[in-house]
Write a protein that holds these residues in place. Sequence first.
Motif, short mmCIF file in Angstrom:
data_model
loop_
_atom_site.label_atom_id
_atom_site.label_comp_id
_atom_site.label_asym_id
_atom_site.label_seq_id
_atom_site.Cartn_x
_atom_site.Cartn_y
_atom_site.Cartn_z
N VAL A 199 -17.21 -9.90 23.04
CA VAL A 199 -15.75 -9.80 22.96
C VAL A 199 -15.29 -10.16 21.55
CG1 VAL A 199 -13.54 -10.55 23.93
CG2 VAL A 199 -15.57 -10.43 25.40
N ALA A 200 -15.63 -11.34 21.10
CA ALA A 200 -15.35 -11.72 19.71
C ALA A 200 -16.32 -10.97 18.79
CB ALA A 200 -15.52 -13.22 19.53
N HIS A 201 -15.85 -10.64 17.60
CA HIS A 201 -16.73 -10.02 16.62
C HIS A 201 -17.72 -11.05 16.08
CE1 HIS A 201 -14.36 -6.50 16.76
NE2 HIS A 201 -13.41 -6.87 15.92
N ARG A 202 -18.94 -10.61 15.90
CA ARG A 202 -19.90 -11.42 15.15
C ARG A 202 -19.67 -11.06 13.68
NH1 ARG A 202 -24.70 -14.17 16.61
NH2 ARG A 202 -26.03 -14.57 14.80
N ARG A 233 -11.40 -10.51 15.35
CA ARG A 233 -10.31 -9.96 16.15
C ARG A 233 -9.09 -10.85 16.01
NH1 ARG A 233 -12.23 -7.39 21.86
NH2 ARG A 233 -10.19 -6.43 21.60
N GLY A 234 -7.93 -10.24 15.85
CA GLY A 234 -6.73 -11.01 15.63
C GLY A 234 -6.61 -11.52 14.20
N ARG A 249 -11.81 -17.07 18.68
CA ARG A 249 -12.97 -17.66 19.35
C ARG A 249 -12.53 -18.74 20.33
NH1 ARG A 249 -17.84 -16.70 16.54
NH2 ARG A 249 -17.57 -15.50 14.62
N GLY A 250 -11.76 -19.70 19.84
CA GLY A 250 -11.33 -20.81 20.68
C GLY A 250 -10.35 -20.39 21.75
N ALA A 251 -9.46 -19.46 21.40
CA ALA A 251 -8.46 -19.01 22.37
C ALA A 251 -9.11 -18.31 23.55
CB ALA A 251 -7.45 -18.08 21.69
N TYR A 252 -10.02 -17.38 23.27
CA TYR A 252 -10.66 -16.64 24.36
C TYR A 252 -11.52 -17.57 25.20
CZ TYR A 252 -12.79 -12.77 26.86
OH TYR A 252 -13.19 -11.90 27.85
N ASN A 253 -12.21 -18.48 24.55
CA ASN A 253 -13.05 -19.42 25.30
C ASN A 253 -12.21 -20.30 26.21
OD1 ASN A 253 -15.61 -20.77 25.87
ND2 ASN A 253 -14.78 -22.49 24.70
#
Length: 329
Positions: A27-30, A56-57, A63-67
Amino acid sequence: MPDPVTDSPARPVFADVETAARRIAGVAHRTPVLTSRTADAMAGARLFFKAENLQRGGAFKFRGAYNAISALPDEVRRRGVIAFSSGNHAQAIALASRLLGVPAVIVMPEDAPRVKVEATKGYGAEVVSYDRYSQDREVIGRELAQARGLSLIPPYDHREVIAGQGTLALELIEETGPLDMLVACLGGGGQLAGCALAAAERSPGIAIYGVEPEAGDDGRRSFHEGRVVTIPVPRTIADGAQTTYLGALTFPIIRERVTDIVTVTDEELIETMRFFASRMKMVVEPTGCLAATAVLHGKLDVAGKRVGVVVSGGNVDITSFARLVAPTA
């Protein structure tokens, strides 16, 4: 000092970073790790730039928001979330909420960069404005959360947020191998604390540094005084670091695992923005330049070392960006 807002009283550990990495995978870009011979020559070191401006964004905050949202129980998530942010956490929560089908309300300062406000609305979030110099965003956030039954996800002082941010250091060291130093940006401490958890585990003996704007040196003062120092809202172009104190979760991690905290001036940030634009062809916002500025302007002794540098975001109004990087007469 007001108590920092947090929904997760327990401090995160490295295992939480590993869990976060699994949650955000795919989901998050590496994001890429970039190098520059010119930057290496300027610093006298081997530099590895973790380009979270390409996340992303537009920033590491995704990273923290999606987690954090992913970790909520289904019935809680369905009621919606609320956050307060000057911009990057706002966009991250809005985007993550849209991807997960969760209603989102974001409390943003009236003077937040227009590009960040528009992006937050564009992702489908409701934006509530306030005056950052006369109103308390945390009070507004708590009141709205209680009134609407929303889960409050603060921008840095939250277990899953900190763990999510730490995944960027995890990826960086997986790609580069052991590093001598890691330099991260510092506002409320979510990025620095999360990266410290990951870096200390994956690269034993690494020296970890935080960088904040000179006008907002609460982190440096807190680190050296051994207590959380509160300051007025700092006036700096690094809007993502206009925080007034470190968090109850972030401060102990930083105090235990970070080597030191240094500051840079707004003028130095602008010079680094110009460097990224002209030599590395990247648009980086002022806050995103904090770590690189300390390295490129000699605030840290990096000579001969392998150094990871976090480039934390690229969300800047293009008109403001053009004005700042334009050559001076």
